[in-house]
Design a protein around this motif. Sequence first.
Motif, PDB file in Angstrom:
ATOM      1  N   TYR A 199       0.832  -1.204   0.000  1.00  0.00           N
ATOM      2  CA  TYR A 199       0.000   0.000   0.000  1.00  0.00           C
ATOM      3  C   TYR A 199       0.869   1.258   0.000  1.00  0.00           C
ATOM      4  N   ASN A 200       1.879   1.290   0.852  1.00  0.00           N
ATOM      5  CA  ASN A 200       2.764   2.456   0.903  1.00  0.00           C
ATOM      6  C   ASN A 200       3.485   2.676  -0.422  1.00  0.00           C
ATOM      7  N   TYR A 201       3.868   1.577  -1.054  1.00  0.00           N
ATOM      8  CA  TYR A 201       4.558   1.684  -2.344  1.00  0.00           C
ATOM      9  C   TYR A 201       3.616   2.244  -3.410  1.00  0.00           C
ATOM     10  N   ALA A 202       2.380   1.732  -3.427  1.00  0.00           N
ATOM     11  CA  ALA A 202       1.397   2.227  -4.399  1.00  0.00           C
ATOM     12  C   ALA A 202       1.040   3.678  -4.128  1.00  0.00           C
ATOM     13  N   LYS A 203       0.958   4.029  -2.860  1.00  0.00           N
ATOM     14  CA  LYS A 203       0.612   5.408  -2.496  1.00  0.00           C
ATOM     15  C   LYS A 203       1.643   6.389  -3.034  1.00  0.00           C
ATOM     16  N   ARG A 204       2.897   5.990  -3.029  1.00  0.00           N
ATOM     17  CA  ARG A 204       3.962   6.889  -3.491  1.00  0.00           C
ATOM     18  C   ARG A 204       4.040   6.959  -5.008  1.00  0.00           C
ATOM     19  N   TYR A 205       3.886   5.829  -5.675  1.00  0.00           N
ATOM     20  CA  TYR A 205       4.157   5.798  -7.114  1.00  0.00           C
ATOM     21  C   TYR A 205       2.906   5.740  -8.001  1.00  0.00           C
ATOM     22  N   VAL A 206       1.748   5.451  -7.421  1.00  0.00           N
ATOM     23  CA  VAL A 206       0.532   5.320  -8.237  1.00  0.00           C
ATOM     24  C   VAL A 206      -0.500   6.389  -7.908  1.00  0.00           C
ATOM     25  N   PHE A 207      -0.752   6.610  -6.618  1.00  0.00           N
ATOM     26  CA  PHE A 207      -1.847   7.486  -6.230  1.00  0.00           C
ATOM     27  C   PHE A 207      -1.471   8.960  -6.165  1.00  0.00           C
ATOM     28  N   GLU A 208      -0.205   9.272  -6.403  1.00  0.00           N
ATOM     29  CA  GLU A 208       0.180  10.676  -6.432  1.00  0.00           C
ATOM     30  C   GLU A 208      -0.376  11.342  -7.689  1.00  0.00           C
ATOM     31  N   LYS A 209      -0.456  12.650  -7.686  1.00  0.00           N
ATOM     32  CA  LYS A 209      -1.010  13.374  -8.829  1.00  0.00           C
ATOM     33  C   LYS A 209      -0.172  13.140 -10.078  1.00  0.00           C
ATOM     34  N   ASP A 210      -0.878  12.947 -11.176  1.00  0.00           N
ATOM     35  CA  ASP A 210      -0.203  12.666 -12.443  1.00  0.00           C
ATOM     36  C   ASP A 210       0.162  13.978 -13.137  1.00  0.00           C
ATOM     37  N   SER A 211       1.421  14.093 -13.538  1.00  0.00           N
ATOM     38  CA  SER A 211       1.868  15.309 -14.222  1.00  0.00           C
ATOM     39  C   SER A 211       1.461  15.326 -15.686  1.00  0.00           C
ATOM     40  N   GLY A 212       0.959  14.198 -16.176  1.00  0.00           N
ATOM     41  CA  GLY A 212       0.564  14.123 -17.578  1.00  0.00           C
ATOM     42  C   GLY A 212       1.671  13.629 -18.477  1.00  0.00           C
ATOM     43  N   ASP A 213       2.883  13.483 -17.940  1.00  0.00           N
ATOM     44  CA  ASP A 213       4.014  12.999 -18.724  1.00  0.00           C
ATOM     45  C   ASP A 213       3.828  11.518 -19.035  1.00  0.00           C
ATOM     46  N   GLU A 214       4.094  11.133 -20.262  1.00  0.00           N
ATOM     47  CA  GLU A 214       3.881   9.758 -20.692  1.00  0.00           C
ATOM     48  C   GLU A 214       4.773   8.780 -19.932  1.00  0.00           C
ATOM     49  N   SER A 215       6.017   9.177 -19.674  1.00  0.00           N
ATOM     50  CA  SER A 215       6.923   8.288 -18.954  1.00  0.00           C
ATOM     51  C   SER A 215       6.444   8.063 -17.518  1.00  0.00           C
ATOM     52  N   VAL A 216       5.876   9.102 -16.919  1.00  0.00           N
ATOM     53  CA  VAL A 216       5.339   8.961 -15.554  1.00  0.00           C
ATOM     54  C   VAL A 216       4.152   8.015 -15.542  1.00  0.00           C
ATOM     55  N   SER A 217       3.265   8.174 -16.507  1.00  0.00           N
ATOM     56  CA  SER A 217       2.098   7.293 -16.608  1.00  0.00           C
ATOM     57  C   SER A 217       2.518   5.846 -16.856  1.00  0.00           C
ATOM     58  N   ARG A 218       3.535   5.672 -17.684  1.00  0.00           N
ATOM     59  CA  ARG A 218       4.022   4.324 -17.974  1.00  0.00           C
ATOM     60  C   ARG A 218       4.594   3.681 -16.710  1.00  0.00           C
ATOM     61  N   ASN A 219       5.339   4.466 -15.932  1.00  0.00           N
ATOM     62  CA  ASN A 219       5.897   3.945 -14.688  1.00  0.00           C
ATOM     63  C   ASN A 219       4.787   3.607 -13.698  1.00  0.00           C
ATOM     64  N   LYS A 220       3.770   4.463 -13.640  1.00  0.00           N
ATOM     65  CA  LYS A 220       2.631   4.194 -12.761  1.00  0.00           C
ATOM     66  C   LYS A 220       1.953   2.890 -13.136  1.00  0.00           C
ATOM     67  N   ARG A 221       1.771   2.691 -14.428  1.00  0.00           N
ATOM     68  CA  ARG A 221       1.105   1.475 -14.895  1.00  0.00           C
ATOM     69  C   ARG A 221       1.919   0.234 -14.518  1.00  0.00           C
ATOM     70  N   GLN A 222       3.217   0.311 -14.671  1.00  0.00           N
ATOM     71  CA  GLN A 222       4.074  -0.828 -14.324  1.00  0.00           C
ATOM     72  C   GLN A 222       4.011  -1.133 -12.831  1.00  0.00           C
ATOM     73  N   VAL A 223       4.027  -0.085 -12.029  1.00  0.00           N
ATOM     74  CA  VAL A 223       3.951  -0.277 -10.576  1.00  0.00           C
ATOM     75  C   VAL A 223       2.598  -0.876 -10.184  1.00  0.00           C
ATOM     76  N   LEU A 224       1.516  -0.349 -10.767  1.00  0.00           N
ATOM     77  CA  LEU A 224       0.180  -0.835 -10.422  1.00  0.00           C
ATOM     78  C   LEU A 224       0.006  -2.298 -10.796  1.00  0.00           C
ATOM     79  N   GLU A 225       0.506  -2.686 -11.942  1.00  0.00           N
ATOM     80  CA  GLU A 225       0.409  -4.089 -12.354  1.00  0.00           C
ATOM     81  C   GLU A 225       1.203  -4.987 -11.411  1.00  0.00           C
ATOM     82  N   ALA A 226       2.353  -4.479 -10.930  1.00  0.00           N
ATOM     83  CA  ALA A 226       3.135  -5.240  -9.949  1.00  0.00           C
ATOM     84  C   ALA A 226       2.406  -5.317  -8.613  1.00  0.00           C
TER      85      ALA A 226
END
Length: 522
Positions: A199-226
């Motif tokens: 939960y703490n890991y997801a809170k830091r890398y997934v639930f934070e506000k999205d800047s709209g950058d594609e690389s950030v979204s891609r990283n979020k998606r990878q973390v969420l799937e993990a």
Amino acid sequence: MSDGYSKKTMTRNSKPPDLELYVKGVPFHLHNETLAKKSAKVTTLLECNKIDELRWILKDIDVDPTTFFLVVSFCYGYKIHLSSENILSVLCTAYYLEMNDDHSSNNLLNKAVTFLEQRVLMSWNETVKALSVCSDKILDKIGDVGLTEVFLDSLLEKALKDPSLLEDLTTLPLRLYEPLIQEASKHNVSVENLVSSVYNYAKRYVFEKDSGDESVSRNKRQVLEAVERLLPHQRGAISCGFLFKSLKESMFLDAFSECRKGFEDRISKQLDMATSKDLMILLPNKVGGGAYDTNLLKTILKSFYSNYNVSDVSRFVSVARMLEEFLLDAAASGDGLSIETFKAFGEITVAASCDVLRYSDGIYRAVDVFLERHRDDLTETEKMEACRVLDCRKLSPEACEHASTNEKLPLRIVVQVLFFAQKQIQDKVAREMESVEEKDDDDDIEDINKKLLRIDIESDYSEKREIENLECVVHCVKEKKEERKISVWREVKRKFGCMTSLTVDACNCHIKKRKKTYHHYK
């Protein structure tokens, strides 16, 4: 940095520099022979007279100027400061330049390994700190030399002794965090500690506000799937709020279907533990045309009902009440809920509550709030559409009383409410009268039985006649009660569709049979 370094080199070497290197735009003026004394790789290139290749010697390794400054300082005999933040970068650079025991007894690789063993791996915090600052290329290098397993084993050993340490891993790269949690889950680490860490890991890398950058979204998606892969499947192990947030992000980030389905399955297993607030998390997810995705709720409910049977009626009741509260909260929200969406949610709520809740007052309150929110922008036809989810027959007396004077309701609905309210009163009176009659019948039979007991066996003929008459009365009273029970049961069966108007009188077993009459024809 290079100017300061040049002054130092001139004091140690009187010859002018004969090698110029650029590390991420920063120039370094060096002496080939000085580097060759500590690096077997530099020595080989010089012996082969590959000066041009020497200028690009660092092209295959991701080294920053600060780290390279430490490396060349060691080559020139200066004292260097190693730390958890730079040790892996220095170690990988020394390994790449072949600064080992085979080339020099006083070498940087041996110095870096010793520091790693004695100062880093012995401490949880220092180990995490060392891994947190590594780039992907450095992680690739430590993987090539087998150091990744060393780090993971060190962390796992400490985590098994104190599982609470797993919560402090939010700075680890995903490629290290996921295998560490997977290994920890295979040992006797509590589910609570594992879930808290994820939960703490997801809170830091997934639930934070999205800047709209594609690389950030891609990283979020990878973390969420993990995250989905790491979470346990036990009912109640994960909070419903966390699951709904994760499901919402999986749709927004367009994660793999397996990821989304994983969250849906976990939610469906414990939907009866969810609250309206949890369900409201999904509301902002709009699809084409500005309508909310009501199919998602249907999918979750369908999966929930398929997991449990009729013996789990308490769970069905919890879900029905939660949906009524959700319908009310959705109607009261300021998100512009359309009539079509309100009806869709209302129909889902009705389907969930019709067979498990006695009254549907929650649906009525939601309709009332929705009409209030749209008091000035709904036509009478649209109001009727919004009221189609309302079943006036399932309103409590209190709700009927409120609805009968509710000016927001269409007149037709008010008339229906009054009709069913009147019927409720009639049914209540009928039940009370039936209860009184049954009590009177029981009292009559009891009095007759008492009187029978007072009659002596050897009474005269008149007394025996009285007994026969009393027994006849008892028979009639009992027969009357049975006939009334049959009538009530017939009505119940008719309401449930078990009997039709053609078969209502089909059964006449309660009618006293007439004595057969035989006719003789000539």
